[in-house]
Enzyme design. Structure first.
Site, PDB file in Angstrom:
ATOM      1  N   HIS C 194     -61.566  15.722   5.131  1.00  0.00           N
ATOM      2  CA  HIS C 194     -61.899  17.015   6.035  1.00  0.00           C
ATOM      3  C   HIS C 194     -62.623  16.479   6.984  1.00  0.00           C
ATOM      4  O   HIS C 194     -63.342  15.798   7.234  1.00  0.00           O
ATOM      5  CB  HIS C 194     -62.682  17.767   4.935  1.00  0.00           C
ATOM      6  N   GLY C 203     -63.908  24.781   5.737  1.00  0.00           N
ATOM      7  CA  GLY C 203     -62.829  25.538   6.167  1.00  0.00           C
ATOM      8  C   GLY C 203     -62.139  25.199   7.466  1.00  0.00           C
ATOM      9  O   GLY C 203     -62.193  24.285   7.719  1.00  0.00           O
ATOM     10  N   LEU C 229     -62.341  25.198  -2.383  1.00  0.00           N
ATOM     11  CA  LEU C 229     -62.013  24.776  -1.071  1.00  0.00           C
ATOM     12  C   LEU C 229     -63.186  23.781  -0.416  1.00  0.00           C
ATOM     13  O   LEU C 229     -64.208  24.310  -0.124  1.00  0.00           O
ATOM     14  CB  LEU C 229     -61.736  25.623  -0.090  1.00  0.00           C
ATOM     15  N   ASP C 230     -62.909  22.382   0.025  1.00  0.00           N
ATOM     16  CA  ASP C 230     -63.818  21.698   0.540  1.00  0.00           C
ATOM     17  C   ASP C 230     -64.967  21.297  -0.283  1.00  0.00           C
ATOM     18  O   ASP C 230     -66.144  21.059   0.174  1.00  0.00           O
ATOM     19  CB  ASP C 230     -64.342  21.891   1.978  1.00  0.00           C
ATOM     20  N   GLN C 231     -65.149  21.679  -1.609  1.00  0.00           N
ATOM     21  CA  GLN C 231     -66.398  21.488  -2.585  1.00  0.00           C
ATOM     22  C   GLN C 231     -65.976  20.328  -3.557  1.00  0.00           C
ATOM     23  O   GLN C 231     -67.017  20.050  -4.395  1.00  0.00           O
ATOM     24  CB  GLN C 231     -66.345  22.756  -3.457  1.00  0.00           C
TER      25      GLN C 231
END
Lengths: 286, 286, 286, 286
Positions: C194, C203, C229-231
């Site tokens: 990311h 995000g 998402l992205d966690q």
């Protein structure tokens, strides 16, 4: 560090199969609970290094007993080893000259118990910081060093260090070269902060050297002091970015922040028995 | 870089009052619009450095005219100066050996137009990357270098570089020492990436040297090539942390990431006329 | 990694006294030689993690035998565990979109055997890199993703991944959100890079977010992909300094260097079985 | 900073052609010698920022005269501007609670004249550091803050700050939320050090939040205080690497080193008029 009391075993020995099984088997035999353990093999030298923290209250005997019971195993494995007790505070003697940043920094850490040590005294070749040190309730010794009195001065430093039963001597920007005799007296126990990213810029005025060479990062190095100037085993290093707009004075200023942080980290690793010396290098079990 | 066309004036001259007023007054006279400007005074040497980007469409005349009009001011101020046009792509010749990381990295940046340059050819002392380079549509020249053919080999390199009208030569881990004649032919135009944090670990096998010394950070240095090995003006440097558990091979691997990033940054600064050489140092207007 | 073949045991279990003694005692019983070992106790959760490399030729039996003999100990200790063989190359499937930097970077590492893996194929939602990938002799699958075909597209991705017996899926700047079903099918086996220093700027368009907030460092995060998402659990992160003079485009460019390095490091840790997941966090035995 | 006296002009205005020519032309008119100059255009907002140091002895008139003569130019360019005199020391009021690291650090810098400022007093909601502060000859004010007396307490803080003619208020790990009224009273003059890498981990206990999220780097942020908690313009930030073996306590400890360094750097930039606020962002002319 944990709030619970623990014993720290640090050891190194020739590498072979079964070392960790033998050592941890011994610890487990009487129910010893391991808090933290680190191992490392230096493959070129075939040498094994380990550090193990054992919860003190998990063993049914005392430290002396632990040492006595472990000795035969250590002998069988041909180990250099020691076991320290977290309940025994290390005694750290600070050596300073006329720069205050490392002194203030270390005393702040001591004051807040971040560094849980005894500081039996501060020794300086100048009287500058007497008031500041004594305000903290720490004895201050002014031992002037001149070209003519070096031998006597360092004999006095050694006398004080021994008298206060110092474990570790920290050169907190002490701007004098330690004589070989003193280095030899306390191997692996004198820690210096050098204001360059060694091996670049050995010796005096490293920031001036860095400025002249036009490097884009400057640094600091925490290392054990040996008879050869700035050549001892490196414990920790760090750097910070500079550019053409930075003067020597700017570099000195930026450098101080690195010096403080690196010295404090390196000292802490040392005090927690995380640093094992191997030749002129270190194993640091962070 | 901006999408709009601009002229970049870079200059250095003896410091005095009124330099920037004179230069920017000249630019403003005909409505020149400044995109970006950077100044620096080297106070010890009393030398002034500047870099100014002027929007091309803000001036009522062309580049040649701009140069002609600026020349008298430059002469009055005793300036070393040049004006480049962002619409003219720089021609960069890559020199490689058998390591691929910098080559792949630079071609990826060229491919995506991150580096908006021409690569008229790649020259190598090995034939290893012919296929890869030619797949990208870039001519590849294999110029073997042996102890016996050095003079002829580098004459050939120079012939190719001149033939393709190279602006900049990049030693992208080209594992040969550039002869003094070639260095002298293109001062400030040959860029090398050295795989250590200079001035530490000059010469061959710097990661082995770093491993032997037990340093806790390793680095890379992008610099202009001069006749003296690894002593040229430093453009950029960076480091990465290592510890006792890292072998020489690990250091080589970590080092490659630093080499790629530092070479790409240094090259970009150079191509954007952000690097002004002053003696053996650089002013880098980032 | 060592050139010699070895088995890597990774395990986690509830903490108690005697774990390491039991495990290493078992290894030592038949003369097993330990190359490298790492242990960690999560004191809050009272959970123990370990990773041990055992020289394959030091054991008098094969991998299957080793697993069978170790199983009862693992059961006794209530372990999650696995043993991998360094001789068996991991099969890594790359997922890309239209940005080339991570793709070039990973293929360069594969090409030079820095990453000693199989890449059975590359999958992309665009056809952009077919030529480049196929030139390397790697099959390329174009699986377009539209708002309407998502379910079918990811079914196809899953079919290909299973068909090529993929071990790990790497989202090398694959600019699509992976559906929960795919995340659930391969827990701890899908790795993403990311382009922000998570948890900041989750995000889309993180560099734009960073620019708007005026941060002074930007970064990248390599993490396992989970349905949120992205966690997912973070494997590695890094940052680079920016300032007011850097546009969003500059940040994107600087960021790419961090993305490449962090993805490659994180992937390598994963492939060498150095990453143990614990809830939403990771233990990384570097 | 230079040892010679100088005036620092900082300004911002709508961007157009000819700004720097006009400003530096004015300076040059009477022989003004520029020590250092920095310019920046925010291209999106079309706003121009500049900072110029002028040698005081190069001008044939005094500061008031300089201001008066510059005013019409500033008006013509629609500038926000100020001119400060390096000979006038800034008056910095420190606010502390019960953590000593930033206090010791700033006093060490003040003591050594690294920070060449006046500290007219230290204000604290605890009496803890009275002795330490007063030993340095600096007045200490204990202003307790309770849920019930907030309005009165901060009215007292404001009264003291005004009485000692404070220029800048530094929250040196002052663990209370500053009320909006106080923020509004001194816009761009209250500096805080937040113990996380913002925008991650706003609010209380950021190291706990970082530990829970499993990040691999932790940081600190120096920013101007605004009414919205931890949302003000960022002046400087930095990070340090952590891993799974670091407890929350370890993170707190590592974090302190970053906090001290970042606060000191950010404060210095502010005091040297190197920070220009633009909306919720800063231009920092390092």
């Amino acid at each position: 560090m944990h709030s619970q009391r623990f014993y720290t075993l640090t050891a190194s020995c020739p590498d072979r199969a079964g070392i960790v099984a033998k050592v941890t088997g011994f610890i487990a035999e009487h129910g010893g609970w391991i808090f933290e353990s680190n191992m490392h093999t230096e493959h070129e030298a075939l040498r094994y290094f380990l550090r193990i923290e054992i919860r003190a209250d998990s063993l049914p005997y005392q430290l002396d007993d632990l040492r006595a019971r472990f000795a035969p195993i250590a002998q069988e494995l041909n180990m250099d080893w020691k076991i320290n007790d977290s309940a025994v505070k290390k005694r750290v003697v600070l050596m300073v000259s006329k720069q205050e940043h490392c002194l203030y920094d270390l005393l702040a850490r001591w004051q807040s118990k971040e560094l849980d040590i005894e500081i039996p005294c501060v020794i300086s070749n100048h009287d500058t910081f007497r008031g500041f040190v004594e305000w903290h309730g720490i004895p201050f010794h002014h031992v002037p060093v001149t070209p003519d009195n070096k031998a006597a001065a360092y004999a006095e430093v050694q006398r004080i260090f021994d008298e206060v039963r110092g474990d570790t001597m920290v050169l907190a920007r002490y701007m004098q070269i330690i004589p070989p005799e003193l280095c030899a007296a306390y191997p692996g126990r004198i820690i210096n902060i050098h204001h360059s990213f060694l091996p670049s810029f050995v010796g005096a005025k490293p920031y001036h050297q860095a400025y002249q060479r036009g490097v884009k990062l400057i640094g600091a190095t925490c290392h054990y002091v040996t008879a050869e100037l700035d050549q001892g085993p490196i414990i920790d290093q760090d750097v910070i970015r500079v550019d053409h707009s930075d003067s020597v004075e700017d570099m000195v200023r930026y450098g101080k922040d690195i010096e403080k942080a690196v010295l404090a980290r390196g000292l802490r690793y040392h005090l927690e028995d995380r640093v094992l010396v191997h030749g002129n290098k270190t194993v640091v079990f962070r």
